[in-house]
Design a protein around this motif. Structure first.
Motif, PDB file in Angstrom:
ATOM      1  N   SER A  43      18.526  -0.645 -19.453  1.00 12.25           N
ATOM      2  CA  SER A  43      18.112  -1.993 -19.808  1.00 12.25           C
ATOM      3  C   SER A  43      17.110  -2.593 -18.825  1.00 12.25           C
ATOM      4  O   SER A  43      16.103  -1.985 -18.497  1.00 12.25           O
ATOM      5  CB  SER A  43      19.357  -2.869 -19.940  1.00 12.25           C
ATOM      6  OG  SER A  43      19.048  -4.152 -20.380  1.00 12.25           O
ATOM      7  N   VAL A  44      17.434  -3.762 -18.320  1.00 12.43           N
ATOM      8  CA  VAL A  44      16.511  -4.508 -17.466  1.00 12.43           C
ATOM      9  C   VAL A  44      16.336  -3.863 -16.086  1.00 12.43           C
ATOM     10  O   VAL A  44      15.346  -4.096 -15.408  1.00 12.43           O
ATOM     11  CB  VAL A  44      16.952  -5.991 -17.381  1.00 12.43           C
ATOM     12  CG1 VAL A  44      18.159  -6.144 -16.513  1.00 12.43           C
ATOM     13  CG2 VAL A  44      15.823  -6.880 -16.955  1.00 12.43           C
ATOM     14  N   ALA A  51      13.385  -7.216  -9.392  1.00 16.57           N
ATOM     15  CA  ALA A  51      14.036  -8.504  -9.663  1.00 16.57           C
ATOM     16  C   ALA A  51      15.547  -8.352  -9.678  1.00 16.57           C
ATOM     17  O   ALA A  51      16.272  -9.214  -9.172  1.00 16.57           O
ATOM     18  CB  ALA A  51      13.548  -9.073 -10.985  1.00 16.57           C
ATOM     19  N   MET A  52      16.037  -7.264 -10.233  1.00 14.52           N
ATOM     20  CA  MET A  52      17.480  -7.054 -10.333  1.00 14.52           C
ATOM     21  C   MET A  52      18.126  -6.872  -8.964  1.00 14.52           C
ATOM     22  O   MET A  52      19.137  -7.509  -8.661  1.00 14.52           O
ATOM     23  CB  MET A  52      17.786  -5.835 -11.208  1.00 14.52           C
ATOM     24  CG  MET A  52      17.400  -5.980 -12.647  1.00 14.52           C
ATOM     25  SD  MET A  52      18.293  -7.325 -13.473  1.00 14.52           S
ATOM     26  CE  MET A  52      17.075  -8.613 -13.449  1.00 14.52           C
ATOM     27  N   GLU A  76      25.401  -7.227 -10.924  1.00 10.26           N
ATOM     28  CA  GLU A  76      26.288  -6.512 -10.010  1.00 10.26           C
ATOM     29  C   GLU A  76      27.346  -5.687 -10.733  1.00 10.26           C
ATOM     30  O   GLU A  76      28.019  -4.881 -10.131  1.00 10.26           O
ATOM     31  CB  GLU A  76      27.016  -7.515  -9.103  1.00 10.26           C
ATOM     32  CG  GLU A  76      26.105  -8.251  -8.175  1.00 10.26           C
ATOM     33  CD  GLU A  76      26.864  -9.255  -7.364  1.00 10.26           C
ATOM     34  OE1 GLU A  76      27.302  -8.909  -6.253  1.00 10.26           O
ATOM     35  OE2 GLU A  76      27.039 -10.402  -7.840  1.00 10.26           O
ATOM     36  N   ILE A  77      27.477  -5.909 -12.022  1.00  9.81           N
ATOM     37  CA  ILE A  77      28.536  -5.249 -12.790  1.00  9.81           C
ATOM     38  C   ILE A  77      27.912  -4.264 -13.761  1.00  9.81           C
ATOM     39  O   ILE A  77      27.026  -4.616 -14.524  1.00  9.81           O
ATOM     40  CB  ILE A  77      29.360  -6.301 -13.554  1.00  9.81           C
ATOM     41  CG1 ILE A  77      29.931  -7.322 -12.575  1.00  9.81           C
ATOM     42  CG2 ILE A  77      30.458  -5.630 -14.364  1.00  9.81           C
ATOM     43  CD1 ILE A  77      30.532  -8.518 -13.229  1.00  9.81           C
ATOM     44  N   SER A  78      28.387  -3.036 -13.724  1.00 13.32           N
ATOM     45  CA  SER A  78      27.826  -2.039 -14.655  1.00 13.32           C
ATOM     46  C   SER A  78      28.547  -2.085 -15.982  1.00 13.32           C
ATOM     47  O   SER A  78      29.628  -2.558 -16.110  1.00 13.32           O
ATOM     48  CB  SER A  78      27.912  -0.645 -14.058  1.00 13.32           C
ATOM     49  OG  SER A  78      29.241  -0.339 -13.733  1.00 13.32           O
TER      50      SER A  78
END
Length: 78
Positions: A43-44, A51-52, A76-78
């Protein structure tokens, strides 16, 4: 608050760091987060990796500076 992303020679993010100063404290709060520990590769994270990882570093540091627990940003969460 001051934060930045650190890149390798290929301009890929390696880590991000953050430092937060509080007016009521005599010291700052610092954190470093490695890209490899948080990158989900989907995804992002693929389209905006810098940025992430920067969001993660800032979230971790703000939690540390203001003694917040149990509250996490989606990055922070997969």
């Amino acid at each position: 608050m001051q934060s930045a992303v650190v890149y390798d020679n290929d301009k890929k993010p390696v880590m991000a760091w953050c430092e937060v100063w509080r007016k009521d404290m005599t010291h700052s709060f610092k954190t470093e987060v490695p890209f490899s520990e948080y990158n989900t590769g989907v995804s992002v994270w693929k389209s905006n990796p810098s940025a992430m990882i920067l969001k993660v570093a800032e979230s971790v540091c703000l939690r540390k500076a203001f003694s917040v627990s149990g509250l996490y940003c989606p990055e922070e969460i997969s």
